[in-house]
Design a protein around this motif. Sequence first.
Motif, PDB file in Angstrom:
ATOM      1  N   ARG A  23       0.809  -1.216   0.000  1.00  0.00           N
ATOM      2  CA  ARG A  23       0.000   0.000   0.000  1.00  0.00           C
ATOM      3  C   ARG A  23       0.842   1.266   0.000  1.00  0.00           C
ATOM      4  NH1 ARG A  23      -4.108  -0.312   4.698  1.00  0.00           N
ATOM      5  NH2 ARG A  23      -2.136  -0.021   5.734  1.00  0.00           N
ATOM      6  N   LYS A  24       1.967   1.234   0.648  1.00  0.00           N
ATOM      7  CA  LYS A  24       2.823   2.417   0.768  1.00  0.00           C
ATOM      8  C   LYS A  24       4.270   2.037   0.504  1.00  0.00           C
ATOM      9  CE  LYS A  24      -0.258   5.327   2.590  1.00  0.00           C
ATOM     10  NZ  LYS A  24      -0.536   6.653   2.192  1.00  0.00           N
ATOM     11  N   SER A  25       5.032   2.996   0.023  1.00  0.00           N
ATOM     12  CA  SER A  25       6.461   2.777  -0.208  1.00  0.00           C
ATOM     13  C   SER A  25       7.242   2.981   1.076  1.00  0.00           C
ATOM     14  CB  SER A  25       6.973   3.759  -1.254  1.00  0.00           C
ATOM     15  OG  SER A  25       6.319   3.549  -2.478  1.00  0.00           O
ATOM     16  N   THR A  26       8.354   2.280   1.167  1.00  0.00           N
ATOM     17  CA  THR A  26       9.255   2.428   2.307  1.00  0.00           C
ATOM     18  C   THR A  26      10.668   2.575   1.768  1.00  0.00           C
ATOM     19  OG1 THR A  26       7.862   1.021   3.676  1.00  0.00           O
ATOM     20  CG2 THR A  26      10.125   1.336   4.411  1.00  0.00           C
ATOM     21  N   ILE A  27      11.373   3.567   2.263  1.00  0.00           N
ATOM     22  CA  ILE A  27      12.772   3.746   1.891  1.00  0.00           C
ATOM     23  C   ILE A  27      13.612   3.588   3.147  1.00  0.00           C
ATOM     24  CG2 ILE A  27      14.497   5.359   1.039  1.00  0.00           C
ATOM     25  CD1 ILE A  27      12.308   6.653  -0.650  1.00  0.00           C
ATOM     26  N   MET A  28      14.595   2.709   3.062  1.00  0.00           N
ATOM     27  CA  MET A  28      15.531   2.516   4.167  1.00  0.00           C
ATOM     28  C   MET A  28      16.935   2.670   3.626  1.00  0.00           C
ATOM     29  SD  MET A  28      14.166  -0.623   6.454  1.00  0.00           S
ATOM     30  CE  MET A  28      14.887  -0.195   8.015  1.00  0.00           C
ATOM     31  N   SER A  29      17.776   3.224   4.438  1.00  0.00           N
ATOM     32  CA  SER A  29      19.170   3.397   4.062  1.00  0.00           C
ATOM     33  C   SER A  29      20.048   2.854   5.186  1.00  0.00           C
ATOM     34  CB  SER A  29      19.444   4.888   3.852  1.00  0.00           C
ATOM     35  OG  SER A  29      20.802   5.112   3.617  1.00  0.00           O
ATOM     36  N   THR A  30      21.066   2.100   4.801  1.00  0.00           N
ATOM     37  CA  THR A  30      21.980   1.555   5.787  1.00  0.00           C
ATOM     38  C   THR A  30      23.338   1.313   5.159  1.00  0.00           C
ATOM     39  OG1 THR A  30      22.392  -0.229   7.362  1.00  0.00           O
ATOM     40  CG2 THR A  30      21.236  -0.824   5.347  1.00  0.00           C
ATOM     41  N   ASN A  31      24.355   1.392   5.941  1.00  0.00           N
ATOM     42  CA  ASN A  31      25.674   1.026   5.453  1.00  0.00           C
ATOM     43  C   ASN A  31      26.077  -0.350   5.976  1.00  0.00           C
ATOM     44  OD1 ASN A  31      26.057   1.704   8.098  1.00  0.00           O
ATOM     45  ND2 ASN A  31      27.849   2.988   7.767  1.00  0.00           N
ATOM     46  N   LEU A  32      25.129  -1.043   6.603  1.00  0.00           N
ATOM     47  CA  LEU A  32      25.387  -2.357   7.172  1.00  0.00           C
ATOM     48  C   LEU A  32      24.807  -3.439   6.269  1.00  0.00           C
ATOM     49  CD1 LEU A  32      26.712  -3.416   9.777  1.00  0.00           C
ATOM     50  CD2 LEU A  32      24.438  -3.506  10.782  1.00  0.00           C
ATOM     51  N   ASP A  33      25.631  -4.370   5.850  1.00  0.00           N
ATOM     52  CA  ASP A  33      25.201  -5.459   4.991  1.00  0.00           C
ATOM     53  C   ASP A  33      24.167  -6.327   5.719  1.00  0.00           C
ATOM     54  OD1 ASP A  33      26.187  -8.500   3.856  1.00  0.00           O
ATOM     55  OD2 ASP A  33      25.886  -6.879   2.413  1.00  0.00           O
ATOM     56  N   PHE A  34      23.237  -6.931   4.963  1.00  0.00           N
ATOM     57  CA  PHE A  34      22.215  -7.794   5.566  1.00  0.00           C
ATOM     58  C   PHE A  34      22.832  -8.877   6.448  1.00  0.00           C
ATOM     59  CE2 PHE A  34      19.187  -6.762   1.892  1.00  0.00           C
ATOM     60  CZ  PHE A  34      18.471  -5.871   2.664  1.00  0.00           C
ATOM     61  N   LYS A  35      23.998  -9.361   6.084  1.00  0.00           N
ATOM     62  CA  LYS A  35      24.657 -10.421   6.858  1.00  0.00           C
ATOM     63  C   LYS A  35      24.965  -9.986   8.282  1.00  0.00           C
ATOM     64  CE  LYS A  35      27.239 -11.423   2.956  1.00  0.00           C
ATOM     65  NZ  LYS A  35      28.548 -11.513   2.380  1.00  0.00           N
ATOM     66  N   ARG A  36      25.001  -8.679   8.510  1.00  0.00           N
ATOM     67  CA  ARG A  36      25.351  -8.180   9.848  1.00  0.00           C
ATOM     68  C   ARG A  36      24.138  -7.607  10.601  1.00  0.00           C
ATOM     69  NH1 ARG A  36      30.016  -4.231   9.838  1.00  0.00           N
ATOM     70  NH2 ARG A  36      29.662  -4.500  12.060  1.00  0.00           N
ATOM     71  N   TRP A  37      22.936  -7.691  10.043  1.00  0.00           N
ATOM     72  CA  TRP A  37      21.765  -7.129  10.703  1.00  0.00           C
ATOM     73  C   TRP A  37      21.449  -7.805  12.029  1.00  0.00           C
ATOM     74  CZ3 TRP A  37      17.081  -4.848   7.759  1.00  0.00           C
ATOM     75  CH2 TRP A  37      17.517  -3.806   6.943  1.00  0.00           C
ATOM     76  N   HIS A  38      21.896  -9.030  12.213  1.00  0.00           N
ATOM     77  CA  HIS A  38      21.661  -9.711  13.500  1.00  0.00           C
ATOM     78  C   HIS A  38      22.349  -8.955  14.644  1.00  0.00           C
ATOM     79  CE1 HIS A  38      25.614 -11.279  12.395  1.00  0.00           C
ATOM     80  NE2 HIS A  38      25.799 -11.479  13.687  1.00  0.00           N
ATOM     81  N   GLU A  39      23.334  -8.123  14.316  1.00  0.00           N
ATOM     82  CA  GLU A  39      24.009  -7.323  15.339  1.00  0.00           C
ATOM     83  C   GLU A  39      23.103  -6.200  15.855  1.00  0.00           C
ATOM     84  OE1 GLU A  39      27.724  -5.909  13.740  1.00  0.00           O
ATOM     85  OE2 GLU A  39      28.201  -7.886  12.919  1.00  0.00           O
ATOM     86  N   ILE A  40      22.133  -5.798  15.068  1.00  0.00           N
ATOM     87  CA  ILE A  40      21.203  -4.735  15.452  1.00  0.00           C
ATOM     88  C   ILE A  40      19.957  -5.316  16.124  1.00  0.00           C
ATOM     89  CG2 ILE A  40      19.658  -2.936  14.563  1.00  0.00           C
ATOM     90  CD1 ILE A  40      21.690  -2.505  12.344  1.00  0.00           C
ATOM     91  N   PHE A  41      19.419  -6.381  15.522  1.00  0.00           N
ATOM     92  CA  PHE A  41      18.152  -6.927  16.008  1.00  0.00           C
ATOM     93  C   PHE A  41      18.323  -8.020  17.050  1.00  0.00           C
ATOM     94  CE2 PHE A  41      17.107  -5.097  11.836  1.00  0.00           C
ATOM     95  CZ  PHE A  41      16.165  -4.182  12.267  1.00  0.00           C
ATOM     96  N   LEU A  42      19.530  -8.536  17.216  1.00  0.00           N
ATOM     97  CA  LEU A  42      19.900  -9.470  18.284  1.00  0.00           C
ATOM     98  C   LEU A  42      19.248 -10.849  18.205  1.00  0.00           C
ATOM     99  CD1 LEU A  42      19.918  -6.982  21.288  1.00  0.00           C
ATOM    100  CD2 LEU A  42      21.811  -7.593  19.779  1.00  0.00           C
ATOM    101  N   ASP A  43      18.104 -10.987  17.563  1.00  0.00           N
ATOM    102  CA  ASP A  43      17.421 -12.275  17.420  1.00  0.00           C
ATOM    103  C   ASP A  43      17.574 -12.729  15.967  1.00  0.00           C
ATOM    104  OD1 ASP A  43      15.633 -14.360  17.035  1.00  0.00           O
ATOM    105  OD2 ASP A  43      14.061 -13.464  18.263  1.00  0.00           O
ATOM    106  N   PRO A  44      18.358 -13.785  15.715  1.00  0.00           N
ATOM    107  CA  PRO A  44      18.618 -14.200  14.335  1.00  0.00           C
ATOM    108  C   PRO A  44      17.366 -14.575  13.541  1.00  0.00           C
ATOM    109  CG  PRO A  44      19.882 -15.556  15.895  1.00  0.00           C
ATOM    110  CD  PRO A  44      19.055 -14.606  16.688  1.00  0.00           C
ATOM    111  N   VAL A  45      16.410 -15.228  14.180  1.00  0.00           N
ATOM    112  CA  VAL A  45      15.179 -15.621  13.488  1.00  0.00           C
ATOM    113  C   VAL A  45      14.368 -14.386  13.108  1.00  0.00           C
ATOM    114  CG1 VAL A  45      13.001 -16.881  13.688  1.00  0.00           C
ATOM    115  CG2 VAL A  45      15.107 -17.877  14.603  1.00  0.00           C
ATOM    116  N   LEU A  46      14.208 -13.476  14.043  1.00  0.00           N
ATOM    117  CA  LEU A  46      13.462 -12.249  13.780  1.00  0.00           C
ATOM    118  C   LEU A  46      14.169 -11.394  12.731  1.00  0.00           C
ATOM    119  CD1 LEU A  46      10.928 -10.745  14.525  1.00  0.00           C
ATOM    120  CD2 LEU A  46      12.140  -9.749  16.457  1.00  0.00           C
ATOM    121  N   THR A  47      15.479 -11.415  12.721  1.00  0.00           N
ATOM    122  CA  THR A  47      16.252 -10.673  11.728  1.00  0.00           C
ATOM    123  C   THR A  47      15.953 -11.187  10.325  1.00  0.00           C
ATOM    124  OG1 THR A  47      18.013 -10.270  13.322  1.00  0.00           O
ATOM    125  CG2 THR A  47      18.570 -10.004  11.006  1.00  0.00           C
TER     126      THR A  47
END
Length: 85
Positions: A23-47
Amino acid sequence: MDFLFDKAGAELLFNYLSLKDGRKSTIMSTNLDFKRWHEIFLDPVLTVVLIDRLTHKAHLINMGGVLSIKSSVSKILNSEKYNLP
């Protein structure tokens, strides 16, 4: 990492993205590769679920990294238009 999501915060982000889906567009910007997102969200499954939700029907654009951006900004700031010393 300076910015971390606890489980409740990550679930809230997932729910927000789910409500906007299709329904709506979303723009996200990050300099962190997806492989490292578990460092932000802490839960690997939820990541994995968040990345899946975010990239579903998405257009991913690689901007070429920090060096490319710094180079572009440097060129702009050093141009005659700004008359910088």
